[in-house]
Write an enzyme that holds these catalytic residues in place. Structure first.
Site, short mmCIF file in Angstrom:
data_model
loop_
_atom_site.label_atom_id
_atom_site.label_comp_id
_atom_site.label_asym_id
_atom_site.label_seq_id
_atom_site.Cartn_x
_atom_site.Cartn_y
_atom_site.Cartn_z
N ARG A 15 0.66 -1.12 -0.14
CA ARG A 15 -0.03 -0.06 0.03
C ARG A 15 0.83 1.16 -0.02
NH1 ARG A 15 -3.68 -1.62 5.23
NH2 ARG A 15 -1.49 -2.50 5.74
N LYS A 75 2.33 1.58 7.08
CA LYS A 75 2.50 0.98 8.31
C LYS A 75 3.44 1.68 9.24
CE LYS A 75 1.71 -3.01 8.73
NZ LYS A 75 0.22 -3.53 9.11
N TYR A 94 -0.49 4.22 10.69
CA TYR A 94 -0.84 3.02 11.65
C TYR A 94 0.66 3.15 12.45
CZ TYR A 94 -4.78 1.52 9.09
OH TYR A 94 -6.15 1.61 8.62
N HIS A 96 0.67 1.10 15.94
CA HIS A 96 0.34 -0.13 16.92
C HIS A 96 1.63 -0.14 17.86
CE1 HIS A 96 -3.13 -1.21 14.50
NE2 HIS A 96 -2.49 -1.30 13.56
N GLU A 118 -4.93 4.21 14.01
CA GLU A 118 -5.82 3.27 14.74
C GLU A 118 -6.58 4.01 16.02
OE1 GLU A 118 -2.48 2.84 14.40
OE2 GLU A 118 -1.55 2.43 16.42
N SER A 134 -11.22 -3.09 7.85
CA SER A 134 -12.27 -4.13 8.44
C SER A 134 -13.36 -4.40 7.34
CB SER A 134 -12.87 -3.75 9.62
OG SER A 134 -12.07 -3.74 10.79
N ASP A 198 -23.94 -12.61 17.48
CA ASP A 198 -23.45 -11.22 18.02
C ASP A 198 -23.91 -11.40 19.34
OD1 ASP A 198 -21.91 -8.71 17.00
OD2 ASP A 198 -22.79 -8.72 19.03
N ARG A 203 -27.02 -4.76 18.19
CA ARG A 203 -26.53 -4.83 17.00
C ARG A 203 -27.28 -5.84 16.25
NH1 ARG A 203 -24.81 -2.32 13.06
NH2 ARG A 203 -23.37 -3.54 11.71
N SER A 220 -25.29 -14.53 21.00
CA SER A 220 -24.45 -15.31 21.19
C SER A 220 -24.43 -15.99 22.42
CB SER A 220 -23.07 -14.52 21.09
OG SER A 220 -21.84 -15.28 21.28
N VAL A 239 -15.13 -11.27 15.70
CA VAL A 239 -15.23 -10.78 17.20
C VAL A 239 -14.16 -9.87 17.35
CG1 VAL A 239 -16.78 -12.77 18.00
CG2 VAL A 239 -14.24 -12.43 18.47
N ASP A 270 -5.51 -11.11 14.36
CA ASP A 270 -4.80 -10.01 14.62
C ASP A 270 -4.87 -9.62 16.23
OD1 ASP A 270 -7.28 -8.76 14.35
OD2 ASP A 270 -6.24 -7.04 13.50
N VAL A 298 -5.06 -15.38 7.96
CA VAL A 298 -3.90 -14.37 7.46
C VAL A 298 -3.87 -13.06 8.23
CG1 VAL A 298 -3.18 -12.89 5.41
CG2 VAL A 298 -3.74 -15.34 5.28
N1 LIG Z 1 -6.78 -10.34 9.73
C1 LIG Z 1 -7.07 -8.98 9.10
O1 LIG Z 1 -6.57 -8.49 8.13
C2 LIG Z 1 -7.89 -8.29 9.90
C3 LIG Z 1 -8.28 -6.72 9.43
C4 LIG Z 1 -9.21 -5.93 9.97
C5 LIG Z 1 -9.68 -6.21 10.99
N2 LIG Z 1 -9.52 -7.17 11.66
C6 LIG Z 1 -9.89 -7.67 13.07
O2 LIG Z 1 -11.09 -8.15 12.72
C7 LIG Z 1 -11.94 -8.19 14.14
C8 LIG Z 1 -13.12 -7.47 14.02
O3 LIG Z 1 -13.21 -6.25 13.78
P1 LIG Z 1 -14.30 -5.05 13.78
O4 LIG Z 1 -13.70 -4.04 12.98
O5 LIG Z 1 -15.35 -6.06 13.02
O6 LIG Z 1 -14.81 -5.22 15.03
P2 LIG Z 1 -16.21 -4.38 15.55
O7 LIG Z 1 -15.88 -3.57 16.86
O8 LIG Z 1 -16.97 -3.57 14.48
O9 LIG Z 1 -17.17 -5.67 15.61
C9 LIG Z 1 -16.93 -6.61 16.65
C10 LIG Z 1 -18.24 -7.36 16.86
O10 LIG Z 1 -17.82 -8.61 17.76
C11 LIG Z 1 -19.03 -8.71 18.59
N3 LIG Z 1 -18.74 -9.64 19.69
C12 LIG Z 1 -17.71 -9.39 20.64
N4 LIG Z 1 -17.60 -10.55 21.53
C13 LIG Z 1 -18.67 -11.36 21.17
C14 LIG Z 1 -19.07 -12.73 21.31
N5 LIG Z 1 -18.32 -13.36 22.59
N6 LIG Z 1 -19.88 -13.30 20.43
C15 LIG Z 1 -20.38 -12.67 19.47
N7 LIG Z 1 -20.01 -11.54 19.00
C16 LIG Z 1 -19.05 -10.85 19.94
C17 LIG Z 1 -19.30 -7.21 19.08
O11 LIG Z 1 -20.48 -7.20 19.63
C18 LIG Z 1 -18.94 -6.48 17.74
O12 LIG Z 1 -20.30 -6.32 16.90
C19 LIG Z 1 -10.77 -7.59 14.98
O13 LIG Z 1 -10.10 -8.43 15.61
C20 LIG Z 1 -9.87 -6.52 14.11
O14 LIG Z 1 -8.64 -6.23 14.66
C21 LIG Z 1 -8.57 -8.40 11.03
#
Ligand SMILES: NC(=O)c1ccc[n+]([C@@H]2O[C@H](COP(=O)([O-])OP(=O)(O)OC[C@H]3O[C@@H](n4cnc5c(N)ncnc54)[C@H](O)[C@@H]3O)[C@@H](O)[C@H]2O)c1
Length: 370
Positions: A15, A75, A94, A96, A118, A134, A198, A203, A220, A239, A270, A298
């Site tokens: 990027r 980054k 970013y 972190h 972030e 996301s 969820d 939500r 959930s 989540v 992550d 990933v």
């Molecule tokens: N792997 C990647 O490349 C990558 C990229 C972007 C985001 N992410 C990760 O994805 C994850 C989600 O991000 P997001 O932006 O959607 O977050 P978000 O806060 O928008 O959504 C998270 C959701 O999880 C729900 N939740 C929490 N605990 C729960 C449970 N026990 N059961 C069911 N639902 C539950 C919350 O109520 C919320 O609606 C984060 O960890 C983020 O860091 C990873």
């Protein structure tokens, strides 16, 4: 203001801090934009594209750092970059920082003013510079699942949407936030049978309205997660519990009750992952198998689509970056959302949670900027 964009040097990062389109906006606002040669190569943007946008091309990162008042990146800065940052230079990227004491030491030593994408906030309590990634990861998760289901990649040979007369895949999305909503949108669009789980009833109500019956919602609990996971062809882990590791919602003991060669996509990897058997993988080797279940974990999913990701990121960063370019550090003092992004100010840590994680002193911005 003189705004500089070095080429990203972290491994496999394609990027770029400013796209040609974003550079043009800075130039139109009266700023001087300096881009390191080939900085846009990863998204197919040439030096000529940046010149056409009104930017100047510089031949090295050293020149960009030396001649810019603000550095815009993607980054966190790497060791070779910390040493080039200097007092009062604004760094917008970013960071972190919480798990990264070495980078923190480097930024503190430089005397720069570092604003972390972030932690920038919006008026709805969201994180507007994290949300676009996301969105990308959520949409990509269904493509990843589709590949992992194909026989040619070792999958069961199931087409997500099925065809008339043949049932589609059952996809369960755990976590209905930004990632989960975008995953569900893609899955439902392909014709899958989709359930979102969820723990927030508010939500779930919003999702029910949004999808107008095309997606099932479930609250959930241990029971609902078990029932849905056992019947699923694909489970998307999405989540987030802010500030904490992801809860392990799918245990190893559950895998043997799942459909054979079902696919788990752990987007939350992550944050440690929400499946007990998850471990981070790379785009080069994205999947592995545990107890007959295919795992895709990933950690930097948006990296697979740098063109889309750079544009989405630039759309979100542009108003904040322009405010910084127009007003300098005053923009941080005036705008509470940019202020939330300030992590480092002239040798002091100004973000409480980061300072606490690093075990270093915290200076509120008023004190730091006095
Ligand atoms: N792997 C990647 O490349 C990558 C990229 C972007 C985001 N992410 C990760 O994805 C994850 C989600 O991000 P997001 O932006 O959607 O977050 P978000 O806060 O928008 O959504 C998270 C959701 O999880 C729900 N939740 C929490 N605990 C729960 C449970 N026990 N059961 C069911 N639902 C539950 C919350 O109520 C919320 O609606 C984060 O960890 C983020 O860091 C990873």
């Amino acid at each position: 203001m003189k705004v500089g964009v070095p080429k990203e040097i972290k491994a496999h990062e394609y990027r770029v801090g400013l796209t040609p389109g974003a550079a043009r906006e800075y130039v139109a606002a009266g700023h001087r934009v300096m881009i390191e040669t080939n900085a846009g190569a990863g998204i197919g943007a040439t030096d000529g594209d940046y010149r056409n946008a009104g930017a100047t091309i510089l031949t090295s990162a050293a020149e960009v750092f030396a001649s810019s008042e603000m550095i815009v990146k993607v980054k966190e800065p790497q060791p070779a970059e910390w040493s080039q940052l200097r007092e009062d230079q604004i760094l917008f990227t970013y960071l972190h920082l919480a798990p990264d004491p070495e980078q923190a030491a480097g930024l503190l030593k430089s005397g720069c003013i570092a604003i972390a994408y972030e932690t920038v906030t919006d008026a709805h309590g969201g994180l507007p510079l994290l949300a676009p990634m996301s969105e990308v990861a959520g949409r990509l998760s269904i493509e990843a699942a589709g590949s992992a289901l194909k026989r040619s990649t070792g999958g069961r040979g199931l087409l997500i949407g099925g065809v008339p007369g043949v049932q589609p895949a059952r996809i369960v999305v755990i976590g209905g936030g930004v990632v989960g909503t975008h995953a569900a949108r893609m899955a439902a669009g392909l014709g899958a049978e989709v359930t979102i789980i969820d723990r927030s009833i508010i939500r779930l109500r919003e999702l029910d309205e949004l999808f107008e019956g095309r997606v099932r919602t479930r609250f959930s609990t241990i029971e609902s997660v078990e029932e849905e996971v056992f019947a699923a062809d694909v489970v998307i882990g999405a989540v987030l519990v802010p500030g904490a590791s992801a809860p392990k919602l799918v245990r190893r003991s559950m895998l043997s009750s799942m459909r054979k060669r079902a696919v788990l996509v752990d987007v939350a990897i992550d944050q440690g992952g929400c499946f007990e058997t998850s471990r981070p993988t790379t785009h080069a080797d994205p999947t592995y198998e545990v107890d007959g279940i295919i795992h895709y974990c990933v950690a930097n999913m948006p990296g697979a689509v740098p063109l889309t990701s750079s544009q989405a990121l630039n759309n979100a960063t542009l108003p904040f970056g322009l405010a910084l370019a127009n007003k300098g550090f005053s923009a941080v003092l005036e705008n509470p959302h940019l202020r939330a992004g300030l992590n480092v100010h002239r040798g002091r840590l100004t973000y409480k949670a980061v300072a606490e994680s690093l075990g270093l002193p915290f200076s509120p911005i008023e004190q730091a900027a006095a």
